[in-house]
Design a protein around this motif. Structure first.
Motif, PDB file in Angstrom:
ATOM      1  N   CYS A 150     -19.006  -6.058  -8.212  1.00  0.00           N
ATOM      2  CA  CYS A 150     -17.730  -6.791  -8.166  1.00  0.00           C
ATOM      3  C   CYS A 150     -16.756  -6.277  -9.225  1.00  0.00           C
ATOM      4  O   CYS A 150     -15.541  -6.315  -9.019  1.00  0.00           O
ATOM      5  N   ASP A 151     -17.272  -5.798 -10.364  1.00  0.00           N
ATOM      6  CA  ASP A 151     -16.404  -5.219 -11.393  1.00  0.00           C
ATOM      7  C   ASP A 151     -15.671  -4.018 -10.781  1.00  0.00           C
ATOM      8  O   ASP A 151     -14.443  -3.884 -10.872  1.00  0.00           O
ATOM      9  N   GLU A 152     -16.417  -3.187 -10.114  1.00  0.00           N
ATOM     10  CA  GLU A 152     -15.854  -1.982  -9.501  1.00  0.00           C
ATOM     11  C   GLU A 152     -14.893  -2.328  -8.355  1.00  0.00           C
ATOM     12  O   GLU A 152     -13.764  -1.835  -8.310  1.00  0.00           O
ATOM     13  N   LEU A 153     -15.352  -3.223  -7.451  1.00  0.00           N
ATOM     14  CA  LEU A 153     -14.512  -3.567  -6.296  1.00  0.00           C
ATOM     15  C   LEU A 153     -13.242  -4.293  -6.743  1.00  0.00           C
ATOM     16  O   LEU A 153     -12.162  -4.076  -6.197  1.00  0.00           O
ATOM     17  N   GLY A 154     -13.394  -5.143  -7.760  1.00  0.00           N
ATOM     18  CA  GLY A 154     -12.247  -5.897  -8.285  1.00  0.00           C
ATOM     19  C   GLY A 154     -11.201  -4.954  -8.864  1.00  0.00           C
ATOM     20  O   GLY A 154      -9.999  -5.112  -8.632  1.00  0.00           O
ATOM     21  N   GLU A 155     -11.668  -3.963  -9.599  1.00  0.00           N
ATOM     22  CA  GLU A 155     -10.752  -2.977 -10.181  1.00  0.00           C
ATOM     23  C   GLU A 155     -10.022  -2.208  -9.076  1.00  0.00           C
ATOM     24  O   GLU A 155      -8.806  -1.995  -9.157  1.00  0.00           O
ATOM     25  N   ASN A 156     -10.784  -1.814  -8.035  1.00  0.00           N
ATOM     26  CA  ASN A 156     -10.158  -1.073  -6.929  1.00  0.00           C
ATOM     27  C   ASN A 156      -9.077  -1.920  -6.259  1.00  0.00           C
ATOM     28  O   ASN A 156      -8.006  -1.430  -5.923  1.00  0.00           O
ATOM     29  N   LEU A 157      -9.387  -3.226  -6.107  1.00  0.00           N
ATOM     30  CA  LEU A 157      -8.453  -4.132  -5.443  1.00  0.00           C
ATOM     31  C   LEU A 157      -7.167  -4.306  -6.266  1.00  0.00           C
ATOM     32  O   LEU A 157      -6.084  -4.429  -5.715  1.00  0.00           O
ATOM     33  N   ARG A 158      -7.321  -4.285  -7.597  1.00  0.00           N
ATOM     34  CA  ARG A 158      -6.140  -4.441  -8.455  1.00  0.00           C
ATOM     35  C   ARG A 158      -5.226  -3.229  -8.391  1.00  0.00           C
ATOM     36  O   ARG A 158      -4.057  -3.312  -8.757  1.00  0.00           O
TER      37      ARG A 158
END
Ligand code: GDP
Ligand code: IMO
Ligand code: MG
Length: 428
Positions: free
Chosen positions: A112-120
């Motif tokens: 989720c850290d990775e996916l969240g960053e991508n989403l931002r």
């Protein structure tokens, strides 16, 4: 009282590991109280480099107790990798204790850290992608898994299933991501549990008994004041409290039991990741600092952003953490500069201020007010007494103490233990 907190005053990577390792020679115990494997603390002993992430920087002294406190987000995979690496290098790892209350970093946190960053996208924080923010989020959301749950086979199997069901639902709904496999995670983490169980205990009782017995304890901050979730450049911060107050909640030590606080100050300034940095030098000066200081991240290898020392930031850290003295590091990196600048105030909309604006919009507008110092040409890395430092280096340091209202405690002139000048002999 024999408890000393070591805290970063800027945006991290000030050299906390070096200072903790140096002072650990006198300590019985070294304690991490917040953060997790986002930390990268480098310790150099006899030219050998150790890069520590979860391991307290007291590990290189045989017999020193190393505690991972309840406020840390604990990644068992990283921990066991570190243990193996240490054992291979002949380091004794039997004196480590892990809090049974620390929260466990799970695979969904890292994902989720990775996916969240991508989403931002463009607004990304530039996290270390170690799952730190998502793990603290789950702690606050009361769906975290603690070390005491992990080492209880039945409890873990049940909690893991419950939380994973929720996470898989969210992964699908938010990120359209395939589900994580329960059996695989269970097997992986049961393996970790078996290996970490011997290290787990109630560190709160342990530490309080040690404090009461007058043992010498060092609390090792990770990250730094400007990355603190309340006091830093929010939202470009980490998810914990690196300031000295973090020791109370992250190690279970009452405020009145904290003896001294040492603030680690890099002689210039760096930042990794996104967010405001008023004294950043996006020019040949910044490049010169980066090259001279080999300023590349320990954890991610990213080039660090570089700039002049911001004394407003250090003063702010002093207020927040009640810093008794500074440990100024990497002064040697400034050897050979013709001129050195220090920001002593900000100008914003025609007004001079020295506090740190909360609003990023305002912070983006501040213009640093610089004082300029003549540099020194000598190599200071072999100097061991304050009096022997070049006059211009002393002028720079003394002005730093004056502006920040914090006295000088330690001056570090190289990564090794002996490259250290002690100004305050009574830190412990
Ligand atoms: P931390 O995260 O605060 O522990 O700092 P890092 O370990 O990420 O970065 C600091 C770097 O500077 C490490 O490579 C240290 O070995 C090194 N270091 C620490 N103090 C000094 C110093 O006084 N001079 C020099 N040249 N290097 C230092
Ligand atoms: P040490 O202990 C420097 C930064 C990241 C990012 C922000 C949030 O070695 O000083 P996170 O992964 O914590 O959610 O990332 O914080 N950051 C650090 N920068 N030194 C550190 O640790 C850091 N730990 C996190 O780059 O901007
Ligand atoms: Mg670091």
């Amino acid at each position: 009282m024999s408890t000393v907190v070591i805290t970063g005053t800027q945006w991290g990577d000030e050299g906390k590991g070096k200072i903790v390792d140096y002072l650990a020679a006198q300590a019985d115990t070294v304690v991490r109280y917040q953060g997790g494997s986002n930390a990268g603390h480098t310790v150099s002993v006899n030219g050998e480099e150790y890069k520590l992430r979860l391991m307290p920087s007291g590990i290189l002294y045989k017999g020193t107790l190393c505690v991972i406190g309840n406020g840390v987000v604990f990644d068992p995979q990283v921990f066991l990798e570190e243990i193996d690496a240490m054992k291979k290098r002949g380091v004794d790892t039997s004196n480590i204790r892990i809090s049974n209350r620390a929260h466990v970093v799970m695979p969904w946190h890292k994902l989720c850290d990775e996916l969240g960053e991508n989403l931002r996208g463009e607004n990304k924080i530039g996290t270390t992608k170690r799952g730190i923010g998502p793990c603290y989020m789950d702690k606050a959301d009361r769906v975290g898994i603690r070390v005491c749950d992990l080492i209880d086979r039945e409890d873990f199997a049940e909690k893991c299933r419950e939380v994973l069901d929720q996470k898989n639902f969210l992964l699908k709904q938010i990120y359209n991501h395939e589900p994580l496999n329960y059996e695989e995670i269970l097997k992986e983490y049961e393996g970790y549990a078996e290996k970490i169980a011997p290290y787990v205990c109630d560190t709160i009782t342990l530490l309080n008994e040690e404090v009461d017995a007058g043992k010498k304890i060092l609390f090792e901050g990770a990250q730094a004041t400007m990355l603190d979730i309340d006091y830093g450049t929010y939202p470009y911060v980490t998810a914990s409290h690196p300031i000295s107050g973090g020791v109370c909640v992250g190690a279970g030590i009452a405020p009145k039991k904290i003896g001294k606080v040492v603030g680690v100050v890099k002689a210039y300034c760096t930042r990794v990741g996104e967010g405001p940095f008023p004294t950043e030098q996006l020019n040949e000066i910044g490049d010169k600092i980066r090259t001279a200081g080999h300023e590349f991240g320990t954890v991610t290898g990213r080039p660090r952003r570089t700039g002049w020392l911001d004394a407003c930031v250090v003063k702010y850290a002093g207020q927040l953490s009640g810093i008794d003295c500074m440990a100024v590091t990497r002064l040697d990196i400034l050897d050979g500069f013709d001129e050195i600048k220090m920001c002593t105030a900000y100008e914003v909309d025609g007004k001079i201020i020295s506090d740190i604006p909360a609003s990023l919009k305002v912070l983006a507008k501040v213009k640093p007010v610089y004082e300029t110092f003549t540099g020194w040409k000598e190599d200071i890395s072999n100097i061991r007494n304050y009096a022997d430092l070049p006059v211009n280096a002393k002028k720079y340091l003394e002005r730093m103490a004056e502006v920040t209202k914090i006295s000088l405690g330690i001056i570090s002139v190289g990564p090794n233990r002996d490259q250290t000048i002690i100004v305050d002999k009574n830190i412990f």
